[in-house]
Design an enzyme around this catalytic site. Structure first.
Site, mmCIF file in Angstrom:
data_model
loop_
_atom_site.group_PDB
_atom_site.id
_atom_site.type_symbol
_atom_site.label_atom_id
_atom_site.label_comp_id
_atom_site.label_asym_id
_atom_site.label_seq_id
_atom_site.Cartn_x
_atom_site.Cartn_y
_atom_site.Cartn_z
ATOM 1 C CD GLU A 45 -2.700 0.919 2.697
ATOM 2 O OE1 GLU A 45 -3.609 1.734 2.905
ATOM 3 O OE2 GLU A 45 -2.449 -0.040 3.473
ATOM 4 C CE LYS A 111 -7.318 1.182 3.415
ATOM 5 N NZ LYS A 111 -6.087 1.446 4.197
ATOM 6 C CB CYS A 147 -4.688 -2.200 4.022
ATOM 7 S SG CYS A 147 -3.852 -2.626 5.576
ATOM 8 N N GLY A 287 22.517 4.918 28.445
ATOM 9 C CA GLY A 287 23.032 4.710 29.784
ATOM 10 C C GLY A 287 22.976 3.241 30.134
ATOM 11 C CG LEU A 288 25.492 -0.912 30.076
ATOM 12 C CD1 LEU A 288 24.277 -1.549 29.422
ATOM 13 C CD2 LEU A 288 26.762 -1.363 29.363
ATOM 14 C CB SER A 289 21.818 1.052 34.846
ATOM 15 O OG SER A 289 20.933 -0.010 34.541
ATOM 16 N N GLY A 290 23.744 -1.672 34.325
ATOM 17 C CA GLY A 290 23.912 -2.975 34.956
ATOM 18 C C GLY A 290 22.584 -3.632 35.250
ATOM 19 C CG ASP A 293 14.255 -2.142 32.027
ATOM 20 O OD1 ASP A 293 13.538 -3.012 31.496
ATOM 21 O OD2 ASP A 293 14.009 -1.663 33.145
ATOM 22 C CB THR A 394 17.009 1.873 29.030
ATOM 23 O OG1 THR A 394 17.139 2.581 30.265
ATOM 24 C CG2 THR A 394 18.243 2.125 28.175
ATOM 25 C CD GLU A 399 11.284 1.180 34.261
ATOM 26 O OE1 GLU A 399 12.069 0.489 34.935
ATOM 27 O OE2 GLU A 399 11.638 1.857 33.282
#
Length: 538
Positions: A45, A111, A147, A287-290, A293, A394, A399
């Site tokens: 489409e 359509k 569609c 940001g890699l927080s450990g 996520d 992340t 949340e």
């Protein structure tokens, strides 16, 4: 006498507004189809401009460019084309399928059933089509739908009653969990009723908050030819018609793997890859927080973009556990990405000193927790500005629903990859990815989740257990049940009422959140349009 068509199903990844390049791809597909001896070629489409062009449809020069590219397709004389594109006539705009034969547009289908729910806003742009079309190719009468028409089964039934022996459907049908199964069940049931084949060609690729899975197919009463999900392909098949019976012949197709967790992982990977590459970002930073996520986000980014286009920043404070730092380092090292550590304790103390007079006589609370998150957001944005890398947030759907995120802190960024992924699915995805090759440290998956913004903190200090929380979110957000209805299902009233209140009062945060890919039936984006100022209880 046997009548046959050899058809090419062109499942491709267009870029909205890249009209010339989309047409280049279509032409390459047509040439490939001609080389294979095809006499019918079908796109998805609005293939020439990509779906959905939104308010580009209000611009006159948009149609000028489309018409210029459409003329390029009129040069093909030896194959019939069904091409999706918008068409403007006076004050009306149509979502159309152009049938091109012998260098001419012989038919135009507009359509009829305009999608106007969830992520769709077609009544804003398009006029409802009025006429059905059926054209003949090699003695076979072919009808065309687009569609949403297929979801209103009377459209296909009307074509069959008017003499159609084959129906071709052009689609831009987005992915969300279990959508593919729903499509197949619909079309299987319809084909059993009308007893003619349906060819279903779907768009593939990411477009802002929507991701399309492809998953095109040919459906007969007793046979189904299934194309793979989340890949570009030009698939060739011959449909033979003899004495009211159809058969399909094609090269063997590898069995499609439609494991729901794998599909979800692929959807997120495609969504991120296309957002970054189509918007020309140099790469991504997170940001890699450990925690789980950010680890899952990194894993998906690695699979989407490769290690050279990823930067990760670990920003420990006095509350960051040693194992968090160890696991973040280990994962970054294993994936060979750019990795930096910036200790934020001094910055945090400076903020507290600066605010000490203003905060005199008050105890530390979430204010100080949020300052840490906002320091981290500022550092990530600084590196983003310096190196042109897009900040990927992340946070997950659990949340976002409950406001367990800091505005201008961990919510700061350009693309929220897990925005529509519930926490229970975060764990499923992480475990599935590690089954392929283990890249997420095992204890990230097994340890209790924590924001690490105060001593001895875990998520469950503030929230119910995630399986319970996520089920109530599904019932409230995706199923539109009331609080009373959920309580009547056996859930504790205090828990239901707390979650409903959190969802309601945090709408103002979600309005300011980065966009992220829709992977559920109801995402916190276009599907969810609740007023911020709102006294109604769920």
């Amino acid at each position: 006498m046997t009548n046959s068509v050899k058809v090419a199903l062109f499942q491709f990844n267009p870029t909205v507004g890249d009209i010339v390049e989309n047409t280049n791809k279509i032409i390459a597909g047509i040439n490939s189809a001609i080389a294979k001896g095809c006499n019918l070629f079908i796109t998805s489409e609005l293939a020439i401009c990509g779906y959905s062009p939104e308010d580009l449809l209000f611009r006159a020069n948009f149609y000028q460019q489309i018409n210029q590219q459409l003329k390029r397709l009129l040069t093909f004389k030896d194959i019939t084309l069904i091409i999706g594109c918008p068409y403007q006539q006076m004050e009306h705009t149509f979502n159309s399928a152009m049938v091109i034969n012998s260098g001419q547009i012989t038919h135009r289908y507009d359509k009829k059933c305009l999608a106007n729910y969830g992520v769709f806003d077609e009544k804003r742009y398009f006029t409802v089509g009025q006429q059905q079309i059926i054209f003949e190719l090699n003695g076979i009468k072919i009808g065309v739908l687009i569609c949403e028409d297929l979801w209103h089964q009377e459209q296909a039934i009307n074509l069959q009653q008017a003499g159609a022996q084959l129906i071709c459907v052009l689609n831009a049908s987005p992915y969300w969990q279990n959508k593919h199964t729903t499509r197949l069940e619909l079309v299987k049931s319809l084909v059993k009723q009308i007893k003619i084949p349906i060819i279903y060609v779907n768009q593939f690729g990411g477009q802002d908050e929507v991701v399309y899975d492809g998953s095109s197919f040919i459906m007969l009463e007793d046979q189904q030819i299934q194309l793979p999900a989340f890949v570009e392909c030009n698939f060739f098949a011959t449909i033979d018609y003899l004495d009211q019976r159809y058969s399909v012949s094609c090269k063997p197709v590898a069995p499609a793997n439609y494991d729901s967790t794998q599909l979800l992982y692929q959807a997120l990977t495609v969504a991120l890859k296309d957002y970054v590459t189509k918007n020309n970002f140099a790469g991504v930073i997170l940001g890699l927080s450990g925690g789980i996520d950010s680890a899952l986000t990194l894993a998906i980014a690695y699979d989407a973009l490769g290690s050279d286009k990823i930067m990760a920043l670990m920003m420990p404070s006095i509350y960051t556990a040693a194992i968090s730092k160890e696991d973040a380092r280990a994962m970054a090292h294993k994936l060979k990405i750019k990795y930096h550590e910036i200790e934020i304790t001094d910055l945090f103390n400076q903020f507290k000193t600066t605010l000490s007079l203003s905060f005199a006589g008050t105890a530390e609370d979430t204010t100080e927790e949020n300052i840490q998150a906002r320091i981290r957001g500022t550092l990530l944005m600084a590196l983003s500005n310096k190196f042109g890398f897009l900040v990927i947030t992340t946070g997950n759907k659990s949340e976002m629903a409950t406001g367990y995120a800091t505005l201008y802190g961990d919510m700061a960024g350009g693309f929220a990859l897990l925005k529509d992924v519930l926490k229970v699915d975060v764990y499923k995805l992480a475990k599935w990815r590690n089954l392929q090759t283990e890249i997420i440290p095992h204890r990230i998956i097994t340890r209790p989740p924590s924001a690490e913004l105060r001593a001895d903190q875990t998520d469950q200090d503030s929230l119910p257990p995630y399986p319970l929380l996520d089920r109530i979110i599904e019932l409230l957000v995706e199923n539109n049940l009331s609080q009373e209805e959920i309580i009547n299902l056996g859930f504790a009233p205090d828990v239901v009422n707390k979650i409903a209140r959190l969802i309601k009062v945090n709408e103002y945060k979600r309005r300011q959140a980065a966009i992220g890919p829709k992977i559920s039936k109801v995402s916190f984006a276009r599907d969810w349009r609740y007023p911020i100022t709102n006294k109604f209880n769920f």
